[in-house]
Design a protein around this motif. Structure first.
Motif, PDB file in Angstrom:
ATOM      1  N   ASP A 158       0.425   4.303  -0.347  1.00  0.00           N
ATOM      2  CA  ASP A 158      -0.088   5.521   0.442  1.00  0.00           C
ATOM      3  C   ASP A 158       0.422   5.326   1.884  1.00  0.00           C
ATOM      4  N   GLN A 159       0.482   4.040   2.427  1.00  0.00           N
ATOM      5  CA  GLN A 159       0.981   3.709   3.829  1.00  0.00           C
ATOM      6  C   GLN A 159       2.361   4.134   3.961  1.00  0.00           C
ATOM      7  N   GLN A 174       0.966  -1.253  -0.165  1.00  0.00           N
ATOM      8  CA  GLN A 174      -0.055   0.164  -0.269  1.00  0.00           C
ATOM      9  C   GLN A 174       0.861   1.187   0.099  1.00  0.00           C
TER      10      GLN A 174
END
Length: 259
Positions: free
Chosen positions: A79-80, A77
């Motif tokens: 964005d994480q 992920q």
């Protein structure tokens, strides 16, 4: 014979240096976090294995070394990952060292690989290394430079035949390293790649170090000793420190002489 952290080289330039390590909770990553903390670096590491990560933080604290910060992050992920990089920089200051360690070498056969599995292996082993470098670049540039250490593998050099997706990803990291080193070099950002051999992590020993594995090491490794996470960490410390200030766009192989 793994070596003692306290008896290893000390790099004054790493004291208080803001360092970001991916996949730091276990295996090679665990050794990386321990060694950077022993140098007095300000370490943030990410992983999905929260229990192992928290245990590592407590163990390092008990040793009296600089205490790292753990951020749970699924590197698939992006964005994480970006949020974790920004959080580390907000707390400690500009990131000067990125160690792209995270990966997974699950075995598989060509006939069993689906499109979904292939894409997942690229996400686990390759994609996050680029986006981590992209995320730390502004911090390194504004701080006057930095060091990115990507993790490849000797599997693509020797042509291992039991994990083609993993081998492809690791070969690509050498190309990524060369491209980033050329682009980021004018900003005094160095980019290198470490290629470990067969490292005796708990996972490797449990899954694959059987009688046949022992014979393979004896036949193919020049040196008789086993390779352990501290052997890899010591190379990474050198590449992160100012001692290697003119090293960039290179592969550094630590494999005991695998042929």
């Amino acid at each position: 014979m793994q070596g003692d952290i306290e008896n290893g080289a000390v790099y004054p330039s790493l004291k208080d240096r803001v360092t970001f390590v991916t996949g730091g909770a276990s295996g090679i990553g665990e050794g990386l976090v321990e060694h950077f903390c022993a140098q007095g670096a300000r370490v943030t590491f990410v992983d999905i294995a929260a229990n192992a990560a928290e245990a590592l933080v407590e163990r390092i604290k008990d040793k009296g070394h600089a205490v790292p910060r753990f951020i749970r992050c699924d590197l698939k992920q992006i964005d994480q990952l970006r949020a974790a990089v920004d959080e580390a920089a907000k707390r400690d200051g500009p990131i000067r060292v990125l160690v792209n360690n995270a990966g997974n070498d699950d075995r598989h056969r060509t006939e069993d690989v689906t499109v979904e599995y292939w894409d997942d292996r690229m996400a686990v082993n390759l994609r996050h290394q680029f986006f981590a470098a992209q995320a730390v670049r502004p911090y390194m540039r504004d701080a006057g430079g930095g060091s990115i250490v990507n993790f490849g593998s000797i599997t693509w050099l020797v042509g291992d035949g039991d994990c083609p997706a993993y081998v492809t990803a690791k070969a690509s990291i050498s190309g990524l390293t060369r491209a980033l080193a050329r682009e980021l070099g004018p900003e005094r950002i160095r980019v290198n790649c470490v290629l470990p051999g067969w490292v005796m992590t708990e996972r490797q020993v449990k899954l694959w170090l059987d009688e046949a594995g022992e014979k393979q090491i004896a036949d193919r490794q020049c040196l008789p000793d086993r390779l352990y996470p501290p052997d890899i960490a010591r190379m990474v410390l050198f590449l992160a420190a100012d001692d290697s200030r003119m090293c960039s766009s290179q592969n550094f192989i630590v494999d005991g002489g695998w042929v």
